[in-house]
Scaffold this motif. Structure first.
Motif, PDB file in Angstrom:
ATOM      1  N   LEU A   1     -57.180 -72.139 -23.398  1.00 42.87           N
ATOM      2  CA  LEU A   1     -56.136 -71.943 -22.488  1.00 42.87           C
ATOM      3  C   LEU A   1     -54.843 -72.460 -23.281  1.00 42.87           C
ATOM      4  CD1 LEU A   1     -57.685 -75.092 -20.730  1.00 42.87           C
ATOM      5  CD2 LEU A   1     -56.964 -73.562 -19.718  1.00 42.87           C
ATOM      6  N   GLY A   2     -53.627 -72.090 -22.098  1.00 40.21           N
ATOM      7  CA  GLY A   2     -53.090 -71.761 -23.238  1.00 40.21           C
ATOM      8  C   GLY A   2     -52.250 -72.687 -24.108  1.00 40.21           C
ATOM      9  N   ALA A   3     -51.528 -72.744 -24.788  1.00 39.76           N
ATOM     10  CA  ALA A   3     -50.849 -73.996 -25.497  1.00 39.76           C
ATOM     11  C   ALA A   3     -50.577 -75.190 -24.651  1.00 39.76           C
ATOM     12  CB  ALA A   3     -50.338 -73.542 -26.759  1.00 39.76           C
ATOM     13  N   ASN A   4     -49.125 -74.589 -23.832  1.00 42.30           N
ATOM     14  CA  ASN A   4     -47.619 -75.093 -23.628  1.00 42.30           C
ATOM     15  C   ASN A   4     -48.623 -75.529 -21.836  1.00 42.30           C
ATOM     16  OD1 ASN A   4     -45.950 -76.351 -22.075  1.00 42.30           O
ATOM     17  ND2 ASN A   4     -44.549 -74.198 -22.153  1.00 42.30           N
ATOM     18  N   PRO A   5     -48.676 -77.045 -21.733  1.00 43.98           N
ATOM     19  CA  PRO A   5     -49.373 -77.258 -20.665  1.00 43.98           C
ATOM     20  C   PRO A   5     -48.285 -77.640 -20.050  1.00 43.98           C
ATOM     21  CG  PRO A   5     -48.955 -79.310 -22.385  1.00 43.98           C
ATOM     22  CD  PRO A   5     -48.893 -78.097 -22.588  1.00 43.98           C
ATOM     23  N   THR A   6     -47.137 -77.302 -20.084  1.00 45.62           N
ATOM     24  CA  THR A   6     -45.903 -77.711 -18.386  1.00 45.62           C
ATOM     25  C   THR A   6     -45.355 -76.362 -18.008  1.00 45.62           C
ATOM     26  OG1 THR A   6     -44.316 -77.090 -20.149  1.00 45.62           O
ATOM     27  CG2 THR A   6     -45.053 -79.702 -20.280  1.00 45.62           C
ATOM     28  N   ALA A   7     -45.690 -74.864 -18.574  1.00 46.84           N
ATOM     29  CA  ALA A   7     -45.283 -73.770 -17.842  1.00 46.84           C
ATOM     30  C   ALA A   7     -46.664 -73.375 -17.389  1.00 46.84           C
ATOM     31  CB  ALA A   7     -44.646 -73.164 -18.798  1.00 46.84           C
ATOM     32  N   LEU A   8     -46.761 -73.447 -16.310  1.00 44.26           N
ATOM     33  CA  LEU A   8     -48.382 -73.299 -15.235  1.00 44.26           C
ATOM     34  C   LEU A   8     -48.456 -71.413 -14.540  1.00 44.26           C
ATOM     35  CD1 LEU A   8     -49.272 -76.462 -13.992  1.00 44.26           C
ATOM     36  CD2 LEU A   8     -49.901 -75.397 -16.148  1.00 44.26           C
ATOM     37  N   LEU A   9     -49.619 -71.048 -14.569  1.00 47.33           N
ATOM     38  CA  LEU A   9     -49.528 -69.725 -13.866  1.00 47.33           C
ATOM     39  C   LEU A   9     -49.952 -70.487 -12.577  1.00 47.33           C
ATOM     40  CD1 LEU A   9     -52.625 -68.060 -16.069  1.00 47.33           C
ATOM     41  CD2 LEU A   9     -50.150 -67.273 -15.619  1.00 47.33           C
ATOM     42  N   ALA A  10     -49.383 -69.840 -11.250  1.00 52.01           N
ATOM     43  CA  ALA A  10     -48.938 -69.764 -10.151  1.00 52.01           C
ATOM     44  C   ALA A  10     -50.501 -69.114  -9.746  1.00 52.01           C
ATOM     45  CB  ALA A  10     -48.425 -69.508  -9.603  1.00 52.01           C
ATOM     46  N   PRO A  11     -51.135 -69.492  -8.746  1.00 51.40           N
ATOM     47  CA  PRO A  11     -52.509 -69.593  -7.804  1.00 51.40           C
ATOM     48  C   PRO A  11     -51.986 -67.463  -7.662  1.00 51.40           C
ATOM     49  CG  PRO A  11     -52.488 -70.645  -7.229  1.00 51.40           C
ATOM     50  CD  PRO A  11     -50.978 -70.540  -7.726  1.00 51.40           C
ATOM     51  N   GLY A  12     -53.519 -66.590  -7.613  1.00 51.21           N
ATOM     52  CA  GLY A  12     -53.160 -65.456  -7.831  1.00 51.21           C
ATOM     53  C   GLY A  12     -52.329 -64.645  -9.317  1.00 51.21           C
ATOM     54  N   ASP A  13     -52.072 -65.064 -10.042  1.00 53.87           N
ATOM     55  CA  ASP A  13     -51.344 -64.503 -11.755  1.00 53.87           C
ATOM     56  C   ASP A  13     -52.895 -63.527 -11.635  1.00 53.87           C
ATOM     57  OD1 ASP A  13     -49.178 -64.762 -10.711  1.00 53.87           O
ATOM     58  OD2 ASP A  13     -49.088 -66.884 -11.905  1.00 53.87           O
ATOM     59  N   THR A  14     -52.445 -63.016 -12.676  1.00 55.06           N
ATOM     60  CA  THR A  14     -53.365 -62.070 -13.770  1.00 55.06           C
ATOM     61  C   THR A  14     -53.413 -62.778 -14.676  1.00 55.06           C
ATOM     62  OG1 THR A  14     -53.217 -60.415 -12.248  1.00 55.06           O
ATOM     63  CG2 THR A  14     -54.352 -60.216 -14.442  1.00 55.06           C
ATOM     64  N   ILE A  15     -54.759 -63.195 -15.646  1.00 57.62           N
ATOM     65  CA  ILE A  15     -55.292 -63.806 -16.389  1.00 57.62           C
ATOM     66  C   ILE A  15     -56.118 -62.443 -17.810  1.00 57.62           C
ATOM     67  CG2 ILE A  15     -56.098 -64.944 -18.377  1.00 57.62           C
ATOM     68  CD1 ILE A  15     -56.107 -66.943 -15.683  1.00 57.62           C
ATOM     69  N   SER A  16     -55.348 -62.489 -18.672  1.00 59.40           N
ATOM     70  CA  SER A  16     -55.771 -61.062 -19.378  1.00 59.40           C
ATOM     71  C   SER A  16     -57.506 -61.747 -20.499  1.00 59.40           C
ATOM     72  CB  SER A  16     -55.413 -60.620 -20.720  1.00 59.40           C
ATOM     73  OG  SER A  16     -55.072 -61.614 -21.615  1.00 59.40           O
ATOM     74  N   GLY A  17     -58.318 -60.297 -20.303  1.00 59.81           N
ATOM     75  CA  GLY A  17     -59.356 -60.857 -20.706  1.00 59.81           C
ATOM     76  C   GLY A  17     -59.598 -60.387 -22.259  1.00 59.81           C
ATOM     77  N   ALA A  18     -61.351 -60.786 -22.784  1.00 60.48           N
ATOM     78  CA  ALA A  18     -61.752 -59.476 -23.224  1.00 60.48           C
ATOM     79  C   ALA A  18     -63.393 -60.316 -23.847  1.00 60.48           C
ATOM     80  CB  ALA A  18     -60.234 -59.735 -24.991  1.00 60.48           C
TER      81      ALA A  18
END
Length: 140
Positions: free
Chosen positions: A111-128
């Motif tokens: 999980l990202g560090a900023n809990p107030t700025a959220l991704l919207a459903p349907g957004d893309t997450i990078s993976g490795a």
């Protein structure tokens, strides 16, 4: 005569609904729980399967619902994940695939560090791929 036919039709409909719910539960899908869909881009998803669990901080927060190969770009695979509706995904979240000892692969969300700025459903997450102890052992 009509009442017997109606009873048989109702029993057939109930059996089909129970079969649908049972098959989805065997796949790990809870049809009674609402989810949000996110997309994760990977270069390689070796060992990942549909209905694999998705973890955040070691807790099961969703499942892999579909894996799509992008034929126009051969360097990426899109994994569709369904996360619990109450799961907030911060911006900057990454997904990692980690090999387990028994040969399976699990997906973990970092999980990202900023809990107030959220991704919207349907957004893309990078993976490795996770470069942990098992990955280092495979290199040997």
């Amino acid at each position: 005569m009509k009442s017997k036919e109606i009873k048989i039709a109702l029993m057939a409909i109930v059996a089909i609904v129970l079969l649908f719910i049972g098959l989805n539960m065997l796949k790990g899908v809870n049809v009674f729980k609402s989810t949000n869909t996110f997309y994760v881009k990977f270069a390689d998803v070796a060992g990942l399967t549909e209905s694999s669990p998705v973890y955040a901080n070691g807790y099961n927060v969703g499942i892999v619902s579909r894996i799509d190969y992008t034929y126009d770009r051969t360097d990426q695979v899109i994994v569709v994940v369904d996360l619990n509706k109450s799961m907030n995904v911060p911006q900057g979240t990454r997904a990692e695939l980690e090999s387990e000892l028994m040969g399976g692969v699990k997906m973990s969300l970092l999980l990202g560090a900023n809990p107030t700025a959220l991704l919207a459903p349907g957004d893309t997450i990078s993976g490795a791929m996770h470069s942990g102890m098992m990955a280092k052992a495979e290199e040997l």
